[in-house]
Design a protein around this motif. Structure first.
Motif, PDB file in Angstrom:
ATOM      1  N   ASN A  32      -9.551 -11.788   4.073  1.00 38.54           N
ATOM      2  CA  ASN A  32     -10.051 -10.659   4.872  1.00 38.54           C
ATOM      3  C   ASN A  32      -9.580  -9.311   4.305  1.00 38.54           C
ATOM      4  N   ALA A  33      -9.668  -9.179   2.997  1.00 41.45           N
ATOM      5  CA  ALA A  33      -9.245  -7.932   2.347  1.00 41.45           C
ATOM      6  C   ALA A  33     -10.307  -6.850   2.539  1.00 41.45           C
ATOM      7  N   VAL A  34      -9.847  -5.672   2.973  1.00 41.34           N
ATOM      8  CA  VAL A  34     -10.720  -4.527   3.189  1.00 41.34           C
ATOM      9  C   VAL A  34     -10.020  -3.295   2.633  1.00 41.34           C
ATOM     10  N   GLU A  35     -10.753  -2.518   1.838  1.00 41.13           N
ATOM     11  CA  GLU A  35     -10.231  -1.258   1.312  1.00 41.13           C
ATOM     12  C   GLU A  35     -10.994  -0.133   2.009  1.00 41.13           C
ATOM     13  N   SER A  36     -10.267   0.795   2.621  1.00 41.43           N
ATOM     14  CA  SER A  36     -10.895   1.904   3.345  1.00 41.43           C
ATOM     15  C   SER A  36     -10.430   3.224   2.750  1.00 41.43           C
ATOM     16  N   TYR A  37     -11.370   4.176   2.706  1.00 32.25           N
ATOM     17  CA  TYR A  37     -11.099   5.489   2.118  1.00 32.25           C
ATOM     18  C   TYR A  37     -11.424   6.585   3.119  1.00 32.25           C
ATOM     19  N   ALA A  38     -10.602   7.646   3.100  1.00 31.54           N
ATOM     20  CA  ALA A  38     -10.839   8.815   3.947  1.00 31.54           C
ATOM     21  C   ALA A  38     -10.398  10.055   3.180  1.00 31.54           C
ATOM     22  N   MET A  39     -11.229  11.096   3.238  1.00 33.22           N
ATOM     23  CA  MET A  39     -10.883  12.360   2.581  1.00 33.22           C
ATOM     24  C   MET A  39      -9.751  13.039   3.343  1.00 33.22           C
ATOM     25  N   ARG A  40      -8.800  13.552   2.597  1.00 33.45           N
ATOM     26  CA  ARG A  40      -7.709  14.325   3.189  1.00 33.45           C
ATOM     27  C   ARG A  40      -8.032  15.807   3.053  1.00 33.45           C
ATOM     28  N   ASP A  42      -6.369  18.054   1.696  1.00 35.16           N
ATOM     29  CA  ASP A  42      -5.969  18.567   0.379  1.00 35.16           C
ATOM     30  C   ASP A  42      -6.892  18.100  -0.744  1.00 35.16           C
ATOM     31  N   GLY A  43      -7.985  17.386  -0.400  1.00 35.79           N
ATOM     32  CA  GLY A  43      -8.938  16.926  -1.406  1.00 35.79           C
ATOM     33  C   GLY A  43      -8.623  15.562  -1.981  1.00 35.79           C
ATOM     34  N   LYS A  44      -7.470  15.018  -1.650  1.00 35.01           N
ATOM     35  CA  LYS A  44      -7.125  13.676  -2.114  1.00 35.01           C
ATOM     36  C   LYS A  44      -7.755  12.639  -1.187  1.00 35.01           C
ATOM     37  N   ILE A  45      -7.672  11.391  -1.591  1.00 35.75           N
ATOM     38  CA  ILE A  45      -8.310  10.308  -0.836  1.00 35.75           C
ATOM     39  C   ILE A  45      -7.236   9.377  -0.292  1.00 35.75           C
ATOM     40  N   GLN A  46      -7.156   9.310   1.035  1.00 32.41           N
ATOM     41  CA  GLN A  46      -6.217   8.382   1.664  1.00 32.41           C
ATOM     42  C   GLN A  46      -6.848   7.002   1.652  1.00 32.41           C
ATOM     43  N   THR A  47      -6.154   6.074   1.041  1.00 29.56           N
ATOM     44  CA  THR A  47      -6.650   4.704   0.917  1.00 29.56           C
ATOM     45  C   THR A  47      -5.804   3.794   1.790  1.00 29.56           C
ATOM     46  N   THR A  48      -6.456   2.869   2.459  1.00 27.33           N
ATOM     47  CA  THR A  48      -5.755   1.824   3.194  1.00 27.33           C
ATOM     48  C   THR A  48      -6.299   0.488   2.721  1.00 27.33           C
ATOM     49  N   PHE A  49      -5.425  -0.317   2.143  1.00 27.82           N
ATOM     50  CA  PHE A  49      -5.793  -1.678   1.737  1.00 27.82           C
ATOM     51  C   PHE A  49      -5.168  -2.616   2.745  1.00 27.82           C
ATOM     52  N   ARG A  50      -6.032  -3.368   3.444  1.00 25.10           N
ATOM     53  CA  ARG A  50      -5.615  -4.246   4.532  1.00 25.10           C
ATOM     54  C   ARG A  50      -6.006  -5.666   4.178  1.00 25.10           C
ATOM     55  N   TYR A  51      -5.084  -6.619   4.367  1.00 19.23           N
ATOM     56  CA  TYR A  51      -5.385  -8.015   4.055  1.00 19.23           C
ATOM     57  C   TYR A  51      -4.413  -8.937   4.787  1.00 19.23           C
TER      58      TYR A  51
END
Length: 155
Positions: A32-40, A42-51
């Motif tokens: 059940n691996a899921v990678e999620s992205y959200a713009m911060r 400051d222009g960087k990308i907050q990534t959450t890898f959940r598994y």
């Protein structure tokens, strides 16, 4: 590693299910691996890898790297920082026009991820993506299909 010409970052944000991977060490037994992205801001990308590690009933684990888009790459090449100051290469090597499927690779061809907006793909679509991975120079015999079961079973 070739990359797509242009990525519309706001459209790319959100959840991507990991369908198959040549895995890094922490994700070699992922379920059940899921990678999620959200713009911060400051222009960087907050990534959450959940598994879940080893089974559907295992506790959820998460990682929170931060992506930095490399200038002049059409927003298709990022550095993913898990630990300061090291940034792992993240190359969007294939992205379908509807932003439903993506292949993320690395120049070393040591890791690759086939991801989709849905937890499963039709066998023919999956086979086409595996062929694209092979055309990028990867040994597809090392691909591991990531088990996905949604909604998640209750432990």
């Amino acid at each position: 590693m070739p990359h797509v010409a242009q990525v519309d970052l706001p459209r790319y944000m959100g959840a991507w299910y990991v369908i198959a991977t040549i895995p890094s060490f922490p994700e070699r037994h992922a379920y059940n691996a899921v990678e999620s992205y959200a713009m911060r801001p400051d222009g960087k990308i907050q990534t959450t890898f959940r598994y879940r590690n080893g089974s559907f009933g295992a506790p959820v684990k998460t990682m929170h790297p931060v992506g930095t888009v490399q200038p002049g790459t059409g927003q298709a090449v990022w550095g993913e920082q898990f630990v300061w100051p090291i940034q792992a290469e993240y190359v969007i090597a294939y992205l379908d026009s509807s932003y439903r499927t993506v292949i993320v690779g690395r120049s070393k061809r040591d890791y690759v991820w086939i991801m989709a907006r849905s937890p499963t793909l039709a066998p023919q679509e999956y086979a086409q993506l595996v062929q694209k991975v092979a055309s990028l120079g990867y040994d597809t015999s090392k691909l591991r299909e990531v088990p996905q079961q949604w909604p998640e079973p209750t432990p």
